[in-house]
Design a protein around this motif. Structure first.
Motif, PDB file in Angstrom:
ATOM      1  N   ALA A  61       4.415  -4.595   7.170  1.00 31.63           N
ATOM      2  CA  ALA A  61       4.001  -3.453   6.358  1.00 31.63           C
ATOM      3  C   ALA A  61       4.064  -2.114   7.083  1.00 31.63           C
ATOM      4  O   ALA A  61       4.505  -1.114   6.496  1.00 31.63           O
ATOM      5  CB  ALA A  61       2.598  -3.695   5.793  1.00 31.63           C
ATOM      6  N   PRO A  62       3.629  -2.004   8.350  1.00 40.05           N
ATOM      7  CA  PRO A  62       3.745  -0.699   9.013  1.00 40.05           C
ATOM      8  C   PRO A  62       5.187  -0.216   9.130  1.00 40.05           C
ATOM      9  O   PRO A  62       5.438   0.991   9.138  1.00 40.05           O
ATOM     10  CB  PRO A  62       3.137  -0.959  10.398  1.00 40.05           C
ATOM     11  N   ILE A  63       6.131  -1.152   9.241  1.00 42.62           N
ATOM     12  CA  ILE A  63       7.532  -0.794   9.440  1.00 42.62           C
ATOM     13  C   ILE A  63       8.229  -0.593   8.106  1.00 42.62           C
ATOM     14  O   ILE A  63       8.739   0.494   7.813  1.00 42.62           O
ATOM     15  CB  ILE A  63       8.235  -1.883  10.281  1.00 42.62           C
ATOM     16  N   LEU A  64       8.272  -1.637   7.296  1.00 40.29           N
ATOM     17  CA  LEU A  64       8.917  -1.562   5.969  1.00 40.29           C
ATOM     18  C   LEU A  64       7.834  -1.278   4.937  1.00 40.29           C
ATOM     19  O   LEU A  64       7.468  -2.135   4.123  1.00 40.29           O
ATOM     20  CB  LEU A  64       9.652  -2.868   5.672  1.00 40.29           C
ATOM     21  N   PHE A  99       7.561   0.524   2.233  1.00 38.42           N
ATOM     22  CA  PHE A  99       7.862   0.449   0.799  1.00 38.42           C
ATOM     23  C   PHE A  99       8.159  -0.992   0.383  1.00 38.42           C
ATOM     24  O   PHE A  99       7.646  -1.479  -0.626  1.00 38.42           O
ATOM     25  CB  PHE A  99       9.061   1.335   0.463  1.00 38.42           C
ATOM     26  N   THR A 100       8.991  -1.671   1.149  1.00 41.19           N
ATOM     27  CA  THR A 100       9.395  -3.036   0.792  1.00 41.19           C
ATOM     28  C   THR A 100       8.207  -3.989   0.850  1.00 41.19           C
ATOM     29  O   THR A 100       8.049  -4.855  -0.024  1.00 41.19           O
ATOM     30  CB  THR A 100      10.509  -3.510   1.735  1.00 41.19           C
ATOM     31  N   ALA A 101       7.375  -3.851   1.869  1.00 41.87           N
ATOM     32  CA  ALA A 101       6.196  -4.710   1.975  1.00 41.87           C
ATOM     33  C   ALA A 101       5.257  -4.482   0.796  1.00 41.87           C
ATOM     34  O   ALA A 101       4.669  -5.435   0.258  1.00 41.87           O
ATOM     35  CB  ALA A 101       5.473  -4.456   3.295  1.00 41.87           C
ATOM     36  N   GLU A 102       5.124  -3.232   0.384  1.00 30.24           N
ATOM     37  CA  GLU A 102       4.276  -2.927  -0.778  1.00 30.24           C
ATOM     38  C   GLU A 102       4.847  -3.557  -2.042  1.00 30.24           C
ATOM     39  O   GLU A 102       4.118  -4.170  -2.838  1.00 30.24           O
ATOM     40  CB  GLU A 102       4.170  -1.413  -0.943  1.00 30.24           C
ATOM     41  N   GLU A 103       6.152  -3.419  -2.215  1.00 25.30           N
ATOM     42  CA  GLU A 103       6.797  -3.985  -3.394  1.00 25.30           C
ATOM     43  C   GLU A 103       6.633  -5.504  -3.430  1.00 25.30           C
ATOM     44  O   GLU A 103       6.314  -6.089  -4.474  1.00 25.30           O
ATOM     45  CB  GLU A 103       8.286  -3.622  -3.387  1.00 25.30           C
ATOM     46  N   ALA A 104       6.815  -6.147  -2.274  1.00 23.31           N
ATOM     47  CA  ALA A 104       6.677  -7.604  -2.208  1.00 23.31           C
ATOM     48  C   ALA A 104       5.235  -8.030  -2.445  1.00 23.31           C
ATOM     49  O   ALA A 104       4.962  -9.001  -3.163  1.00 23.31           O
ATOM     50  CB  ALA A 104       7.158  -8.100  -0.844  1.00 23.31           C
ATOM     51  N   VAL A 133      -0.852  -3.367  -0.032  1.00 21.08           N
ATOM     52  CA  VAL A 133      -0.806  -4.158   1.184  1.00 21.08           C
ATOM     53  C   VAL A 133      -1.334  -3.363   2.369  1.00 21.08           C
ATOM     54  O   VAL A 133      -1.832  -3.932   3.346  1.00 21.08           O
ATOM     55  CB  VAL A 133       0.644  -4.639   1.469  1.00 21.08           C
ATOM     56  N   HIS A 134      -1.264  -2.033   2.287  1.00 17.39           N
ATOM     57  CA  HIS A 134      -1.673  -1.201   3.401  1.00 17.39           C
ATOM     58  C   HIS A 134      -3.196  -1.104   3.536  1.00 17.39           C
ATOM     59  O   HIS A 134      -3.686  -0.558   4.524  1.00 17.39           O
ATOM     60  CB  HIS A 134      -1.034   0.177   3.272  1.00 17.39           C
ATOM     61  N   LEU A 135      -3.909  -1.655   2.581  1.00 13.76           N
ATOM     62  CA  LEU A 135      -5.358  -1.755   2.704  1.00 13.76           C
ATOM     63  C   LEU A 135      -5.773  -3.079   3.344  1.00 13.76           C
ATOM     64  O   LEU A 135      -6.957  -3.309   3.595  1.00 13.76           O
ATOM     65  CB  LEU A 135      -6.013  -1.616   1.329  1.00 13.76           C
ATOM     66  N   GLU A 136      -4.797  -3.942   3.600  1.00 14.59           N
ATOM     67  CA  GLU A 136      -5.078  -5.221   4.247  1.00 14.59           C
ATOM     68  C   GLU A 136      -5.180  -5.029   5.753  1.00 14.59           C
ATOM     69  O   GLU A 136      -4.675  -4.072   6.325  1.00 14.59           O
ATOM     70  CB  GLU A 136      -3.961  -6.222   3.937  1.00 14.59           C
ATOM     71  N   ARG A 137      -5.825  -5.967   6.417  1.00  7.94           N
ATOM     72  CA  ARG A 137      -5.810  -6.044   7.874  1.00  7.94           C
ATOM     73  C   ARG A 137      -4.881  -7.185   8.271  1.00  7.94           C
ATOM     74  O   ARG A 137      -4.622  -8.096   7.485  1.00  7.94           O
ATOM     75  CB  ARG A 137      -7.219  -6.284   8.414  1.00  7.94           C
ATOM     76  N   PHE A 138      -4.376  -7.157   9.474  1.00  6.60           N
ATOM     77  CA  PHE A 138      -3.604  -8.307   9.928  1.00  6.60           C
ATOM     78  C   PHE A 138      -4.503  -9.530   9.850  1.00  6.60           C
ATOM     79  O   PHE A 138      -5.648  -9.509  10.323  1.00  6.60           O
ATOM     80  CB  PHE A 138      -3.121  -8.117  11.360  1.00  6.60           C
ATOM     81  N   PRO A 139      -4.024 -10.614   9.236  1.00  7.85           N
ATOM     82  CA  PRO A 139      -4.887 -11.790   9.028  1.00  7.85           C
ATOM     83  C   PRO A 139      -5.359 -12.395  10.341  1.00  7.85           C
ATOM     84  O   PRO A 139      -4.632 -12.411  11.333  1.00  7.85           O
ATOM     85  CB  PRO A 139      -3.982 -12.761   8.253  1.00  7.85           C
ATOM     86  N   ILE A 140      -6.595 -12.855  10.334  1.00  9.61           N
ATOM     87  CA  ILE A 140      -7.162 -13.555  11.490  1.00  9.61           C
ATOM     88  C   ILE A 140      -6.820 -15.037  11.334  1.00  9.61           C
ATOM     89  O   ILE A 140      -7.291 -15.697  10.403  1.00  9.61           O
ATOM     90  CB  ILE A 140      -8.691 -13.360  11.573  1.00  9.61           C
ATOM     91  N   LEU A 141      -5.991 -15.567  12.199  1.00 12.99           N
ATOM     92  CA  LEU A 141      -5.524 -16.937  12.068  1.00 12.99           C
ATOM     93  C   LEU A 141      -6.377 -17.873  12.922  1.00 12.99           C
ATOM     94  O   LEU A 141      -6.752 -17.524  14.055  1.00 12.99           O
ATOM     95  CB  LEU A 141      -4.058 -17.041  12.491  1.00 12.99           C
TER      96      LEU A 141
END
Length: 990
Positions: free
Chosen positions: A822-825, A827-832, A843-851
């Protein structure tokens, strides 16, 4: 005998398969789609939502180095702003409140120069226009370009507080800049001195080093005789000699007041023994030269032969003086010989012509030896050249001669000086030299060093305690800052360690004035809090125009001081002081930008989750080590004793595909607007993240084509996951412990990537993010996992745990990969993301998931490393059979795999290796295998013989199996597909 036919009663089973379904198009159409996504971001208030979502988190503030508001953005601007957006978006997703407020530099020569160009085009004279009117035109010009650039930056997908940027020309900013300047004055860190500075004749102002670029230039060079005047411990032969100097600036000879020599270089007296008739260097003349350079001097002078007749030691040079080569014609003063450590034996004669008004080293020689100069008849640094490049009227012989004209072309000064020297018999030789020479980066005109009164901030004055100088503070702050890349610390450290005092005054109109008054009798700068308060209040209300609206300064001085007693300074500040002060009117004044600063001397903690703390970062091009980084450091250290930043990240310059600097004349420029129009901003963003931006990077049609191909592969992977997840719901989730090994392997890979991606983002290493994720998508996923699992996903029954387990993992992969990208793509990450979760905000309101840490399984990964190596041998053998047209699809094959390696045998035990190799059957047997078997050199102990599959072809899955027809209800299917059909029918009629 193999029977691959399908029973006559076969049906069209395609509608019963769980084939991918998605509205996410294969063709991106980014130029059309991105503006729609951008409009949605502003409609939902994405920036405000980000701030609200992170309001309780530690702050990570990227302070914008302001571009000039004077033209359309170029590819360097695009790289810079995209990198800043990568920083802020990724740090937000790592757990920070990562705020970005854009800014613009609105004062200074770039804008003033544009207005002057408009005046010249109309035949108008800027100096005839009232200064307030002229400043208003500059302000309007800047406002127009701020609006244009704002939209161009936003189109790149950069998220920030575009509605409330900082402008150095806002009234509040101008007031704070004045306050910062008055802090320096109040602490005794401001003085007016007359010393040589870089001067632009074309622009009529002093320039800072950051405003200078070095271009190739052809200069006239001369060797000049300075006859010794006696004195000192000399013998008769030395007394008859002339010191010879070499210079690339003949026009500075009238300003010569000394000759510098080295105490480390061997010198000698040389006599001309043969020379052509009429030569400048004549037979019998004796020259004092460095031994290592004498031969080159005589070659330049066309001397046929010469002899060395005496040794000269440094002690013999001490106390010597020469006569000026134009003595008797207005230059009747002594020219002392003085030792200096900057004299080398690399070029010239070993003696350096010293004109204190036209060189930094020359000036310092004057300062160190002021008593000697006074005794020689030069008590002050001479002023020889006017602001317009003409000699002053008081300069003997050369009054009115011009160094450079208003267009930067060479005037007549060099020619007139050379002619006078030749006439006086003092010229030894002349020539031409192609070399690097300072030019104004705005007007592109050559510069001169010119002695002129300017305002300075001292680097070495003691402040709070002995040794507590601005230089010392800055060097300490540099060591306490995290520099990315680390080599940047040495670069700026070297600059600060060796820099002269900061010249902050400019003789221009458009800028914040140097808001001080000077006592006409004492020359002292007035320091008074009441006066300072009135100045700041006026600027807050009216802007810096208030200073120029009152020629006497009475409104600021009265009633406490008599305006008639004080000189009001009307020079404006160096624009680097403006931007260097920007931390004071942004980071310290906006509540959403204030941070808890670590104490000086404390280490900078890693920027990783779990160890978050407030940070301020600056990110600019490497040239800003002498610009924004530098001036911000000095301004903050001078007023606050520390750097304004915790982290500094630098990027290189953008070159064309051949590594050349971009220029309109070469026709090799790449306009970001064109790339966006043709391919979309995400292509530019992916390029920015893919390059090694810490160094110079390249761009052009072929580079962009490669980036586009890379993007297409990423998009296709996202599209396939979205299509497959069309058949997944929250009820289909399978617990990890019930998953097949292949799924658990993919979860392990996600956990591995999580650490790599987090560390790369925390370290601002976006290339590593790309080079990690793209091979994962194309290699681990598209070429392996997705390929292996297509049969299970498309054909297994609704109830299949294997199918639901695969969907569970694909859902996790999609969530991780889309947020990681998302930080890089953006627009595409948002669309997906919105295709997968239509009710989501962004998607930009998400945090990187804690695995979960439990996903890591090194033993499983090691085992499957062996499995995949064996699979490579099988797929290699199948490729050859396909090329030979022995088989069509891999499902027509049933390879025999000979495995001699016990570790590989153990790894394959219990696995459906046919499923993994996408064949209808497979047989694994121990041993080396026959000689004719297919092998790979880098996979020992595995050999493959390809055989054809036995049985009939399933009409639904296309696998070839003897079991096809064993279910009477579905005689053209395998039992697995027959079960799937029964469940499908039941669901369809439910």
């Amino acid at each position: 005998m193999t029977d691959t036919s399908v029973a006559p009663q076969a049906h069209d089973y395609s509608k019963t398969l769980f084939l991918p379904q998605t509205a996410f198009p294969m063709r991106a159409g980014l130029p059309e789609r991105e503006p729609e996504i951008l409009a949605r971001w502003y409609e939902i208030g994405l920036y405000e939502r980000l701030r609200q979502a992170a309001r309780h988190d530690p702050r990570f503030i990227l302070h914008d180095g302001p571009p000039y508001a004077n033209g359309h953005i170029h590819i360097g601007h695009a790289l810079n702003k995209i990198l800043k957006d990568l920083v802020t978006r990724s740090q937000q997703m790592l757990g920070y409140d990562s705020n970005y407020v854009p800014g613009w530099d609105c004062h200074g020569l770039p804008i003033e120069w544009k207005i002057e160009e408009e005046y010249r085009a109309k035949g108008l004279d800027k100096d005839q226009v009232p200064i307030l009117e002229f400043r208003q035109e500059c302000r309007a010009f800047a406002e127009r370009w701020v609006e244009i650039q704002r939209e161009e930056f936003k189109r790149l997908g950069v998220i920030g507080d575009w509605a409330h940027p900082y402008l150095t020309m806002s009234f509040a900013a101008e007031a704070q800049i004045a306050r910062e300047l008055m802090k320096f004055a109040g602490s005794g860190q401001l003085y007016r001195g007359s010393k040589p500075v870089m001067w632009s004749i074309v622009e009529r102002t002093a320039l800072a080093e950051a405003e200078v670029e070095y271009q190739e230039h052809v200069s006239t060079t001369i060797f000049v005789k300075f006859p010794l005047a006696g004195g000192g411990a000399v013998d008769e032969r030395l007394a008859q000699a002339s010191v010879v100097i070499w210079t690339t600036t003949p026009w500075t000879i009238p300003a010569n007041r000394a000759i510098a020599y080295s105490t480390e270089i061997p010198y000698g007296v040389y006599e001309v023994t043969a020379a052509p008739e009429g030569n400048w260097a004549k037979v019998g003349e004796r020259y004092l030269l460095a031994d290592g350079l004498a031969e080159g001097v005589f070659r330049a002078a066309k001397v046929e032969s010469f002899a060395r007749i005496a040794d000269v030691t440094p002690d013999m040079l001490a106390g010597l003086a020469a006569r000026h080569p134009l003595a008797g014609r207005g230059y009747d003063f002594g020219v002392p010989l003085l030792p200096a450590d900057y004299v080398t034996a690399d070029t010239g004669t070993g003696f350096v012509h010293t004109a204190p008004g036209h060189g930094a080293d020359d000036y310092m020689t004057f300062v160190r030896n002021r008593a000697t100069f006074t005794a020689a008849g030069t008590p002050e640094v001479p002023h020889t050249v006017r602001p317009d490049g003409l000699y002053f009227d008081h300069v003997p012989l050369f009054a009115g001669a011009r160094v450079f004209d208003d267009q930067g072309k060479e005037g007549d000064a060099n020619a007139r000086v050379i002619a006078a020297l030749a006439e006086a018999g003092m010229l030894v030789a002349r020539g031409r030299l192609r070399h690097s020479y300072p030019h104004s980066w705005r007007s592109k005109a050559p510069l001169i060093f010119r002695n002129t009164p300017q305002w300075f901030i001292p680097m070495d004055k003691d402040l709070a305690a002995p040794g507590d100088t601005l230089r010392a503070r800055a060097m300490t702050a540099i060591r306490e800052t995290r520099w990315v890349p680390a080599a940047a610390e040495h670069r700026i450290g070297g600059m600060v360690e060796n820099r002269p005092d900061w010249v902050i005054s400019r003789q221009r109109a458009w800028g914040v004035p140097i808001t001080v008054f000077v006592d006409k009798e004492t020359g002292e700068t007035l320091v008074d809090e009441r006066v300072n308060g009135r100045i700041a209040d006026a600027f807050e209300a009216e802007g810096a125009d208030a200073w120029f609206a009152d020629p006497s300064g009475e409104r600021f001085l009265a009633p406490d001081f008599d305006p008639a007693r004080y000189e009001k300074v009307d020079d404006v500040l160096d624009v680097w002081f403006d931007s260097g002060s920007s931390h004071a009117f942004t980071l310290e004044q906006r509540d959403d930008l204030k941070v808890k600063r670590r104490s000086p001397g404390s280490p900078i903690a890693p920027l990783v989750a779990g160890k978050l703390h407030d940070q301020v970062i600056y990110l600019e091009g490497t040239d800003q080590h002498r610009g924004f980084f530098h001036s911000s450091l000095l301004e903050s250290c001078g007023t606050r004793g520390r750097a304004p930043y915790d982290v500094v990240v630098t990027h290189g310059f953008t070159l064309d595909e051949q590594g050349r600097k971009m220029s309109k004349s070469l026709g090799n420029t790449v306009a970001p607007q064109d790339v966006i129009r043709q391919s979309g901003a995400d292509i530019l963003r992916l390029w920015s993240a893919s390059v090694d931006y810490w160094d110079d990077q390249r761009i052009g049609p072929e580079v962009l084509k490669s980036v586009t191909d890379q993007y297409r592969k990423v998009r296709n992977s996202l599209r396939w996951m979205l299509g497959s997840l069309h058949h997944f719901s929250g009820h289909d989730i399978v617990a990890v412990e019930r998953m097949a090994e292949l799924e658990r392997l993919m979860l392990h890979r996600l956990a591995e990537l999580d650490q790599v991606v987090r560390e790369a983002y925390a370290g601002f290493d976006y290339k590593k993010v790309v080079t990690t994720l793209v091979p994962f998508l194309t290699g681990d996923l598209s070429a392996f996992y997705f390929d292996v699992r297509k049969d299970t996903l498309y054909c297994d029954p609704i109830s299949s745990t294997a199918r639901r387990g695969a969907l569970t993992v694909i859902d996790q992969i999609f969530r991780c990969v889309t947020t990681w990208l998302a930080p890089i793509l953006s627009f595409t990450a948002e669309e997906a993301w919105l295709s997968r979760f239509p009710a989501a905000v962004s998607v930009h309101l998400e945090r990187f998931p804690i695995l979960p840490a439990t996903w890591r399984d090194e033993a499983l990964a090691e085992k499957w490393g062996l499995v995949r190596r064996a699979r490579r041998v099988v797929t290699g053998a199948l490729e050859i059979e396909r090329a030979n047209k022995s088989i069509g699809s891999s499902l027509e094959a049933a390879p025999i795999v000979h495995v001699a390696d016990p570790a590989v045998q153990q790894a394959l035990a219990g696995l459906d290796f046919a499923e993994i190799c996408i064949t209808s059957a497979i047989t694994v047997v121990p041993g080396e295998g026959p000689a004719e078997a297919f092998r790979l050199d880098d996979v020992a102990g595995v050999a493959v013989v390809v055989a054809k599959a036995e049985g009939r072809k399933c009409a639904r899955s296309w696998k070839i199996s003897p079991e096809v027809g064993s279910d009477p209800e579905f005689p053209d299917l395998t039992p697995r597909d027959a079960k799937a059909m029964r469940e499908w029918r039941k669901a369809a009629h439910a």
